[in-house]
Design an enzyme around this catalytic site. Sequence first.
Site, PDB file in Angstrom:
ATOM      1  N   CYS A  26      -0.182   2.143  -7.251  1.00 46.55           N
ATOM      2  CA  CYS A  26       1.667   2.933  -6.899  1.00 46.55           C
ATOM      3  C   CYS A  26       2.054   2.807  -8.414  1.00 46.55           C
ATOM      4  O   CYS A  26       2.402   3.845  -9.114  1.00 46.55           O
ATOM      5  CB  CYS A  26       2.613   2.526  -6.394  1.00 46.55           C
ATOM      6  N   GLU A  56       8.782  -1.276  -1.144  1.00 42.85           N
ATOM      7  CA  GLU A  56       8.142  -1.512  -2.753  1.00 42.85           C
ATOM      8  C   GLU A  56       7.365   0.410  -2.305  1.00 42.85           C
ATOM      9  O   GLU A  56       6.163   0.722  -1.704  1.00 42.85           O
ATOM     10  CB  GLU A  56       7.366  -1.977  -2.636  1.00 42.85           C
TER      11      GLU A  56
END
Length: 485
Positions: free
Chosen positions: A285, A251
């Site tokens: 993010c 990720e």
Amino acid sequence: MSEMPTPPRTQLFIAGQFSDGSTGESFEVRSPVTGQAIATLPIPGQTELDTAVRKAHEAQAAWRKLGVWKRAEINHRIGDALERRIDELARLQTLEQGKPLAESIADVKEAAQLFHLHAEDAVRQHGETLPSNDTAKRMFTFHAPMGVWAIITPWNFPLLMFAEFVAPGLATGNAHIVKPPSHTSLTVLAAMDALLEAGVPDGLVSILPGEGDFGGKLVAHPGIDAIGFIGSSATGAKIQATAGLKPSIMECSGNGPVVVLEDANIARAAKAAVDGAFFCAGQVCCATERVIVHRNVHDDFIEAVLKYSTTVSLGNPFDPATNLGPLNNEGVAAKMDRHLADARARGLDVLLGGARQTGFPTDLYYPFTVVDGVTEDSLLSREESFGPVLPVLTGADDDDILRIANADALGLQSAVFTENLTKAYRFIEELETGQVVVNDSNGWWDVNMPFGGAGGKGTGWGRIGGAYTLNDMTNVRTGVIHLGA
């Protein structure tokens, strides 16, 4: 500054034991809040890594056979033990990470929730019986643990991202060697008391904070069966190059756009864009990295953004009135400096903020920043800034907005604001991101959301969230039984 917490654990955690290690080397941890040294941690070496991996394999061999109901029971105990430590762990996390205390409290609560959630997910994970062309055969599938995972976590959510892997990993029968960054490992180390209290067998979780080439040694270790990583795309690419064919969940970075269409509720869009840009000081993010606004509503949107920006308060993250704390480290602050210098060199409009704030204990305090007139070739558009900045680009129409949004190498999460259901569905289908949130912040997520990047982008693969992570942390096995003589 209010009274600062004292780190209760300043040792490595190897197979159920706290240890000073064997290297004799240490790392000084300094708080981004105060600038003061708050701990000295041992630096692990090859001996500690080999021991942790060996003990992990020994423990995992028995853990996988224990049965899912017993594993779920222990996961629930971990969740309960974390809940009893919310205040202690949250205050420690704010000290080492810098985020407002309210955010740290929410992080610890969600980490505890993940252990409960994955306990329930695991007892409901099942295979299926498959029809065979051969009437004398019965085929069925089941989920088996991968084995020993190397888990590499980032510094923005120290405890929560530890839990995102270890909670589903333990529930499904895996063991874990976790490498948090050395400068944000104190909360995770303190949380090991919760795991010990819950009765987690020695060896199933080890915490080896490390810097430099230690992550590469961990990933390349022959005793590591699989890899879980959350962090930058650049680091993720290096990890994968080292890992080879080992299974992985990656990720990575996001530069997800917030799209504001002509028919959007402007006040709602502006609030969500601002919230997504300053939450965790923009060090997320799925933060508001780019806002792409229809040109016909651009001026109204900017006015609404500036109005709502007055609610952002930079300051001591232990102060309840603060909702924007310092950046975590010099690297991300320097990146903000570089992006704002590029913006000024291009003649972009810096409407708010734009430089480090003086008068604080460290020079990591960066005010909320708004930049208008952002061009597609600017650093604010092309790179993930990872700071409290809201860059605004303008699109001529829906097609142009989609083109700008998708002209990016990353594709993690995006948001679109519209009152038109048909347009909402179009952007859900055509935005090249793993998740598209309609009429809410780009930073919105849920513990059951299968969070991860879109195919064809440099944002990784696999999913963090709910039963999807359990599936990614297990192997689908197939059994075939011959029924004839």
